[in-house]
Design a protein around this motif. Structure first.
Motif, short mmCIF file in Angstrom:
data_model
loop_
_atom_site.label_atom_id
_atom_site.label_comp_id
_atom_site.label_asym_id
_atom_site.label_seq_id
_atom_site.Cartn_x
_atom_site.Cartn_y
_atom_site.Cartn_z
N LEU A 1 12.57 -3.12 -2.71
CA LEU A 1 13.68 -2.32 -2.17
C LEU A 1 13.19 -1.46 -1.01
O LEU A 1 13.84 -1.40 0.05
CB LEU A 1 14.26 -1.44 -3.27
N TYR A 2 12.06 -0.80 -1.19
CA TYR A 2 11.52 0.05 -0.13
C TYR A 2 11.13 -0.76 1.10
O TYR A 2 11.33 -0.33 2.24
CB TYR A 2 10.32 0.84 -0.64
N ALA A 3 10.56 -1.93 0.87
CA ALA A 3 10.13 -2.78 1.98
C ALA A 3 11.32 -3.27 2.79
O ALA A 3 11.27 -3.35 4.02
CB ALA A 3 9.32 -3.97 1.47
N LEU A 4 12.42 -3.60 2.12
CA LEU A 4 13.60 -4.12 2.80
C LEU A 4 14.18 -3.09 3.76
O LEU A 4 14.52 -3.40 4.90
CB LEU A 4 14.65 -4.54 1.77
N VAL A 5 14.27 -1.84 3.30
CA VAL A 5 14.77 -0.78 4.17
C VAL A 5 13.72 -0.40 5.21
O VAL A 5 14.04 -0.13 6.38
CB VAL A 5 15.17 0.46 3.34
N GLY A 6 12.46 -0.41 4.82
CA GLY A 6 11.38 -0.10 5.74
C GLY A 6 11.30 -1.07 6.90
O GLY A 6 10.95 -0.69 8.02
N GLN A 7 11.64 -2.33 6.67
CA GLN A 7 11.64 -3.32 7.75
C GLN A 7 12.63 -2.93 8.84
O GLN A 7 12.38 -3.15 10.03
CB GLN A 7 11.98 -4.71 7.21
N VAL B 1 15.84 6.40 -1.50
CA VAL B 1 15.31 5.13 -0.97
C VAL B 1 14.80 5.32 0.46
O VAL B 1 13.75 4.79 0.82
CB VAL B 1 16.40 4.04 -1.01
N LEU B 2 15.53 6.09 1.29
CA LEU B 2 15.10 6.29 2.67
C LEU B 2 13.77 7.03 2.74
O LEU B 2 12.89 6.67 3.53
CB LEU B 2 16.16 7.08 3.45
N VAL B 3 13.59 8.04 1.90
CA VAL B 3 12.33 8.78 1.89
C VAL B 3 11.18 7.85 1.54
O VAL B 3 10.14 7.84 2.21
CB VAL B 3 12.39 9.95 0.89
N SER B 4 11.37 7.02 0.52
CA SER B 4 10.32 6.09 0.10
C SER B 4 10.12 5.00 1.15
O SER B 4 8.98 4.58 1.41
CB SER B 4 10.68 5.47 -1.25
N ALA B 5 11.20 4.53 1.78
CA ALA B 5 11.09 3.49 2.80
C ALA B 5 10.33 4.02 4.01
O ALA B 5 9.51 3.30 4.60
CB ALA B 5 12.48 3.02 3.23
N PHE B 6 10.59 5.26 4.40
CA PHE B 6 9.86 5.85 5.51
C PHE B 6 8.38 6.00 5.15
O PHE B 6 7.49 5.75 5.97
CB PHE B 6 10.46 7.21 5.87
N ALA B 7 8.12 6.37 3.89
CA ALA B 7 6.74 6.51 3.43
C ALA B 7 6.00 5.19 3.51
O ALA B 7 4.86 5.12 4.00
CB ALA B 7 6.71 7.05 2.00
N VAL B 8 6.62 4.11 3.05
CA VAL B 8 5.93 2.81 3.04
C VAL B 8 5.75 2.28 4.47
O VAL B 8 4.76 1.61 4.77
CB VAL B 8 6.67 1.78 2.17
N LEU C 1 4.02 1.43 11.43
CA LEU C 1 5.33 1.27 12.07
C LEU C 1 5.32 0.24 13.19
O LEU C 1 6.36 -0.05 13.77
CB LEU C 1 5.80 2.61 12.63
N THR C 2 4.16 -0.32 13.50
CA THR C 2 4.08 -1.29 14.58
C THR C 2 3.85 -2.71 14.08
O THR C 2 3.61 -3.62 14.87
CB THR C 2 2.93 -0.92 15.54
N SER C 3 3.94 -2.92 12.77
CA SER C 3 3.70 -4.26 12.21
C SER C 3 4.77 -4.60 11.19
O SER C 3 5.11 -3.78 10.33
CB SER C 3 2.32 -4.31 11.53
N PHE C 4 5.29 -5.83 11.25
CA PHE C 4 6.28 -6.26 10.27
C PHE C 4 5.66 -6.54 8.91
O PHE C 4 6.38 -6.65 7.92
CB PHE C 4 7.03 -7.50 10.78
N TRP C 5 4.33 -6.68 8.87
CA TRP C 5 3.66 -6.75 7.57
C TRP C 5 3.57 -5.37 6.93
O TRP C 5 3.41 -5.24 5.71
CB TRP C 5 2.25 -7.32 7.72
N GLY C 6 3.66 -4.33 7.76
CA GLY C 6 3.45 -2.97 7.30
C GLY C 6 4.31 -2.54 6.12
O GLY C 6 3.78 -2.07 5.11
N PRO C 7 5.65 -2.67 6.21
CA PRO C 7 6.48 -2.21 5.10
C PRO C 7 6.18 -2.92 3.78
O PRO C 7 6.19 -2.27 2.72
CB PRO C 7 7.90 -2.53 5.58
N LEU C 8 5.89 -4.21 3.83
CA LEU C 8 5.61 -4.94 2.59
C LEU C 8 4.29 -4.49 1.99
O LEU C 8 4.21 -4.20 0.79
CB LEU C 8 5.60 -6.45 2.87
N VAL C 9 3.24 -4.41 2.82
CA VAL C 9 1.94 -3.96 2.33
C VAL C 9 2.02 -2.51 1.86
O VAL C 9 1.55 -2.16 0.76
CB VAL C 9 0.87 -4.11 3.44
N GLY C 10 2.64 -1.67 2.68
CA GLY C 10 2.78 -0.27 2.31
C GLY C 10 3.60 -0.07 1.05
O GLY C 10 3.30 0.80 0.23
#
Length: 288
Positions: free
Chosen positions: A13-19, A218-225, A231-240
């Motif tokens: 969930l966090y990764a989806l919004v983080g993307q 969810v937004l707070v956690s998505a921003f955290a991840v 923030l410069t990599s599309f792998w970032g939200p999933l890994v984070g």
């Protein structure tokens, strides 16, 4: 193991919004801090179109995603573009935060604070993963997050659209001289990001119900991840998201729910101190 598996699944969930946050940052160097409320828009739209018996479920889901995308384009045109006129102009931050409060109050006054059941994409029951019972809906969200990540990585690396997106972020003036509109590219990025938020809203509301504050946490956690991964990599939200989710769940299991959230935010601070670009992000160079 229960805490580890739960953290990995919740990371979806966090990764989806983080993307969505990464998508707008990579393209326009701005972030949409109304993403949480736009996630709630997806939940309430699902509640509305759920009664359309003449339209099959995929069609209803498509309506929600398309409307969410259109709202993203509107946010970019009227709340971001006029307030991001230079590298050091950060008025867009206040405008997106402002519209988030407007939407939150509209939902609270119009729909009330009580959760409303959403059945559009609901998958009741659990499934066993590594010997641990996992909620089916959360697992579906996690799988979709992985698919979206792979699609964005592939598009950014091997399509002309990905090249244009990176070029707009690096030097919008030169891109404009080549006949490509940075405004249009930014609008498309915001539309895609908000469509992802709306999709996440449908999926999450189908599990916990539609409420005005559906996307606040969810937004707070998505921003955290997004910060943890980069923030410069599309792998970032999933890994984070995986790292953040496991740290939060294991800490909550060992120390209590409150300390779980504290551990997650402490992790953000540690990453910012030791590796500001994120775990898989790249360092940005300023051109003078």
């Amino acid at each position: 193991m229960d805490a580890v598996v739960s953290g990995i699944v919740l990371a979806g969930l966090y990764a989806l919004v983080g993307q969505g946050l990464v998508l707008t940052f990579v393209t326009t160097r701005t972030l949409n801090f109304a993403s949480g409320e736009l996630l709630a828009v997806g939940g309430f739209l699902a509640l509305g179109v759920g009664s359309w018996s003449w339209l099959p479920t995929p069609g209803k889901l498509a309506v929600v995603v398309l409307v969410g995308g259109a709202l993203g384009a509107v946010v970019h045109r009227w709340l971001v573009l006029p307030f991001a006129r230079g590298e050091h102009d950060s008025r867009w931050l206040l405008s997106t935060v402002g519209i988030s409060y407007v939407l939150l109050n509209l939902f609270t006054n119009g729909e009330g604070a009580n959760p409303q059941r959403v059945e559009l994409t609901r998958n009741p029951g659990t499934v066993e993963v590594l010997g641990v019972g996992v909620n089916k809906q959360s697992l579906v969200i996690a799988v979709i997050a992985v698919v979206v990540t792979l699609a964005l990585v592939a598009a950014s690396r091997w399509t002309s659209g990905g090249v244009i997106m990176r070029a707009v972020a690096e030097d919008p003036r030169t891109v404009a001289l080549m006949g490509i509109s940075p405004r249009l590219v930014g609008a498309v990025a915001y539309a895609a990001a908000t469509a992802l938020a709306a999709l996440a809203g449908v999926l999450w509301a189908s599990e916990v119900g539609a409420t005005p504050g559906l996307g606040v946490h969810v937004l707070v956690s998505a921003f955290a991840v997004a910060v943890i991964g980069g923030l410069t990599s599309f792998w970032g939200p999933l890994v984070g998201a995986v790292v953040f989710g496991v740290v939060v769940q294991v800490s909550a299991y060992e120390l209590g729910a409150l300390w779980g959230q504290v551990a997650g935010l402490a992790l953000v601070i540690v990453v910012l101190v030791l590796r500001p670009e994120g775990l898989v992000g790249r360092r940005m160079e300023a051109k003078l």
